[in-house]
Design an enzyme around this catalytic site. Structure first.
Site, mmCIF file in Angstrom:
data_model
loop_
_atom_site.group_PDB
_atom_site.id
_atom_site.type_symbol
_atom_site.label_atom_id
_atom_site.label_comp_id
_atom_site.label_asym_id
_atom_site.label_seq_id
_atom_site.Cartn_x
_atom_site.Cartn_y
_atom_site.Cartn_z
ATOM 1 N N GLY A 5 -33.200 -26.992 -66.316
ATOM 2 C CA GLY A 5 -33.573 -27.748 -65.402
ATOM 3 C C GLY A 5 -34.749 -28.762 -65.899
ATOM 4 N N PRO A 6 -35.067 -29.670 -65.237
ATOM 5 C CA PRO A 6 -36.291 -30.516 -65.606
ATOM 6 C C PRO A 6 -37.582 -29.573 -65.618
ATOM 7 C CG PRO A 6 -34.872 -31.406 -63.899
ATOM 8 C CD PRO A 6 -34.562 -30.156 -64.064
ATOM 9 N N PRO A 7 -38.545 -30.169 -66.258
ATOM 10 C CA PRO A 7 -39.888 -29.331 -66.358
ATOM 11 C C PRO A 7 -40.489 -29.488 -64.895
ATOM 12 C CG PRO A 7 -39.861 -31.131 -68.117
ATOM 13 C CD PRO A 7 -38.655 -31.523 -67.214
ATOM 14 N N GLY A 8 -40.983 -28.320 -64.639
ATOM 15 C CA GLY A 8 -41.935 -28.266 -63.274
ATOM 16 C C GLY A 8 -40.975 -27.725 -62.233
ATOM 17 N N THR A 9 -39.567 -27.504 -62.450
ATOM 18 C CA THR A 9 -38.691 -27.034 -61.256
ATOM 19 C C THR A 9 -38.751 -25.687 -60.946
ATOM 20 O OG1 THR A 9 -36.940 -26.826 -62.808
ATOM 21 C CG2 THR A 9 -37.004 -28.938 -61.611
ATOM 22 N N THR A 16 -39.781 -20.607 -65.107
ATOM 23 C CA THR A 16 -40.570 -19.413 -65.556
ATOM 24 C C THR A 16 -40.888 -18.745 -64.128
ATOM 25 O OG1 THR A 16 -41.269 -20.786 -67.138
ATOM 26 C CG2 THR A 16 -42.667 -19.110 -66.527
ATOM 27 N N GLU A 64 -47.354 -59.954 -56.153
ATOM 28 C CA GLU A 64 -47.025 -58.840 -55.146
ATOM 29 C C GLU A 64 -46.346 -59.428 -53.953
ATOM 30 O OE1 GLU A 64 -46.665 -55.905 -56.769
ATOM 31 O OE2 GLU A 64 -48.108 -56.407 -58.415
ATOM 32 N N HIS A 69 -42.797 -59.911 -54.732
ATOM 33 C CA HIS A 69 -41.933 -58.486 -54.441
ATOM 34 C C HIS A 69 -41.609 -58.215 -52.974
ATOM 35 C CE1 HIS A 69 -41.839 -57.667 -58.918
ATOM 36 N NE2 HIS A 69 -43.196 -57.644 -59.024
ATOM 37 N N ASP A 103 -41.615 -55.502 -65.315
ATOM 38 C CA ASP A 103 -40.556 -55.742 -64.412
ATOM 39 C C ASP A 103 -39.235 -56.227 -65.462
ATOM 40 O OD1 ASP A 103 -41.712 -55.352 -62.256
ATOM 41 O OD2 ASP A 103 -42.627 -57.357 -62.110
#
Length: 644
Positions: free
Chosen positions: A212-216, A219, A434, A437, A515
């Site tokens: 999985g991705p980091p921080g999920t 551990t 801005e 956008h 952008d």
């Protein structure tokens, strides 16, 4: 012993010798200094004896010295001294005569034995001190990392071992990954009651790989398994197997599994296994021989000729694509569990776990925060609440409010707020950029609606940003339509289109650089990967050709040069089509843009509802409201690096 420690030892010994030598030398030096104060010549001493002027004489034969007192000399005064020759028989005869004739006292003082004893004791003390210093330095060198005392321990495993795992973490502390918890619950059940599986012939997986991705929370899951099972727990990082010496990693693997067999049933957790489990024999000039030997030993221990009954290996990685195929096959890592980013329900559960020890105001809704944060990992959600708590303490508030939550989300995703810009041309340029956008987010049919637009600068060179409310289902599923992609490209080009329409081509700035990079990538993916162009439904480029150990150095060309020219032509057509739409909408709503810019310069931040209400006054086009407006909150952001 290394050369550096040997030089340091010699230096300290020489300094100690000088100190001890000076401390032992003052006996003779003091004697010589004192003898110079009241000394007479040998001739004067003889004349005084013959004249009968001497009252007493003390002879120091070992030192070649005589001390005498004259008859007219006071008792408190020190005796006079005279140096004697080695052989002086005339003096002995003269003293015998003087002692009988003038009643002179003659005494011989034997001091040689005392000085010899003092010298022997001094030498023994010096040798003892040198021996102590040498042993202390030798012990320090032996205990140093990599020192002589550690050589025999290179092959020992450095795994942290707990006989009864007291990690303080259970499955109740892990939220947002219910599917992974359910699969890992079987591992806990096997460790506690293995007969339930073995009685019907089932075999528990030897290895479980968490991907999985980091921080999920990979551990964290391993700690929860150890806390739930209550069995011996070994934990080690993949990088701790590899050393500069060949064969050390393989020896540590053997030692780790030997200890695990002695304490079976048990858990072995290897964090970041990609550090040792990369593909073998790949890359420029082959692979790392030490790493490959370590991997070979790990493969043998997990599924070799000797079984490891009762040992369950749990490994974690966020790069499964670099792992060796032999490591992933059944019999080693039989089960691969994906620990993905949490959904809305998962994010809500994670927020509830991390909000237990925080003071949160009653008006703060964790459900609203969960809707605002799709794509956030568990670690990012924990950091979000922590940043909100820090802001609350800094502002001296009793509890976390919605204002701190909003600022914490912006701070985590975009950056820290800086001092607002003064009225200048740069501020006007950023405001029009801005608003360009934000206007397209409001008018385009398939675009996600606007949450807020601001010109307050952020750290990292962000001069302002327009924030959308992304559809949660689309983000979680990853299913994006062609119409949504085209509108997204048009929105990205809205800032540049506003600059051109308002200020002209000569006043265009570099503020749209980020952008334009996003536009180029998105348009090229539509052509080469998604089949959303006139070239047809073809995937002309594939991912996974990165240069690293285990991948090709040069990516293989998957199409001819003629097709490459057509790809460039299609990408340009998509970009120019969206750019013309952006310029047309901005040109037609110039009055609304001017009013919005004036309001933005005054307030510096405009929320989505206020922005849409003002746009409705100047357009006949339908204005896009959030379909979930009752619970609408921002769930992502867009940032533009504004640089003058």
């Amino acid at each position: 012993m290394s050369m550096k420690y040997a030089q340091r030892l010699c230096q300290r010994l020489s300094q100690l010798a000088l100190v001890v030598g000076f401390s032992l030398a003052p006996t003779n030096i003091g004697l010589a200094q004192s003898s110079n104060n009241n000394t007479v010549s040998y001739t004067q001493f003889l004349n005084a004896l013959k004249a009968g002027e001497v009252r007493s004489v003390e002879l120091y034969q070992e030192q070649g010295l005589a001390k005498f007192r004259r008859k007219n000399q006071p008792e408190q005064s020190p005796p006079q001294e005279v140096r004697l020759f080695d052989r002086n028989p005339e003096l002995v005869e003269l003293l015998r005569q003087v002692s009988s004739r003038y009643d002179t006292t003659v005494r011989v003082v034997a001091s040689g034995n005392e000085s010899a004893v003092v010298g022997l004791v001094s030498n023994l003390m010096l040798g003892f001190l040198l021996l102590i210093v040498f042993l202390m330095i030798l012990q320090r060198v032996s205990n140093a990392p990599g020192g002589p005392g550690q050589i025999l321990n290179f092959g020992k495993s450095r795994a942290r071992f707990q006989m009864e795992a007291q990690t303080g973490v259970t499955f109740g502390d892990v939220a947002g990954i219910e599917e992974a918890k359910e699969e890992l619950q079987e591992v806990v059940t096997f460790l506690k009651n293995s007969e339930k599986f073995t009685s019907i012939g089932a075999r528990i997986p030897k290895g479980v790989l968490l991907i999985g991705p980091p921080g999920t929370g990979k551990t964290l899951l391993a700690k929860a398994i150890a806390g739930e099972a209550g069995v011996p727990f070994f934990s080690i990082s993949g990088s701790e197997f590899v050393e500069m010496f060949v064969g050390v990693g393989a020896s540590r693997v053997r030692d780790l599994f030997r200890k695990a067999k002695e304490n079976a049933p048990c858990l072995v957790f290897i964090d970041e296994i990609d550090a040792v489990g990369r593909q073998r024999g790949a890359g420029i000039g082959g692979g790392n021989d030490e790493r490959e030997q370590t991997l070979n030993q790990l493969l043998t221990e997990m599924d070799g000729f000797e079984g490891n009954t009762g040992i369950i290996v749990i490994a974690a990685t966020n790069r499964p694509d670099v792992l060796d195929a032999a490591l992933l096959r059944p019999g080693r890592f039989d089960r691969q569990i994906t620990v993905d980013l949490p959904s809305y329900k998962g994010r809500l559960q994670i927020l509830q776990v991390h909000a237990r020890n925080k003071k949160i105001a009653p008006e703060v809704s964790l459900e609203a925060i969960a809707r605002r944060t799709p794509g956030f990992s568990g670690a990012e959600l924990a950091n979000l609440l922590n940043e909100a708590a820090i802001l609350t303490a800094r502002r001296r508030k009793p509890a976390i409010t919605n204002a701190e939550i909003d600022d914490a989300i912006d701070r985590v995703t975009i950056g820290m707020t800086l001092t607002p810009l003064l009225d200048s041309k740069k501020k006007w340029l950023i405001a029009y950029h801005e608003v360009g956008h934000a206007l397209l987010m409001t008018l385009l049919k398939h675009a996600d609606p606007l949450n807020k637009v601001t010109i307050i600068p952020r750290s990292g060179g962000v001069g302002g940003f327009a924030q959308q409310i992304f559809d949660e289902e689309r983000v979680d599923s990853g299913l994006y339509t062609r119409a949504w992609l085209l509108d997204e490209i048009t929105i990205l080009l809205g800032g540049r289109a506003a600059e051109v329409e308002i200020f002209g081509d000569a006043e265009v700035t570099v503020g749209a650089s980020s952008d334009l990079r996003a536009v180029a990538n998105l348009a090229r993916e539509m052509v080469t990967r998604y089949g959303m162009s006139d070239l047809g439904h073809l995937a002309l480029e594939t991912t996974g050709n990165e240069v690293f150990l285990g991948r090709d150095l040069m990516p293989r060309a998957e199409y001819s040069e003629a097709v490459a020219v057509q790809i460039d032509h299609q990408v340009r057509e998509i970009v120019m089509h969206c750019y013309e739409i952006a310029r047309k909408l901005i040109r037609e709503h110039r009055v609304a843009i001017d009013k919005l810019v004036e309001l933005l310069l005054e307030k510096e931040t405009i929320d989505g509802d206020e922005f849409r209400a003002l746009v409705r006054q100047y357009t006949t086009l339908p204005v896009k409201d959030p379909p979930w407006k009752a619970t609408a909150t921002p769930v992502s952001f867009r940032q533009d690096a504004e640089r003058s």
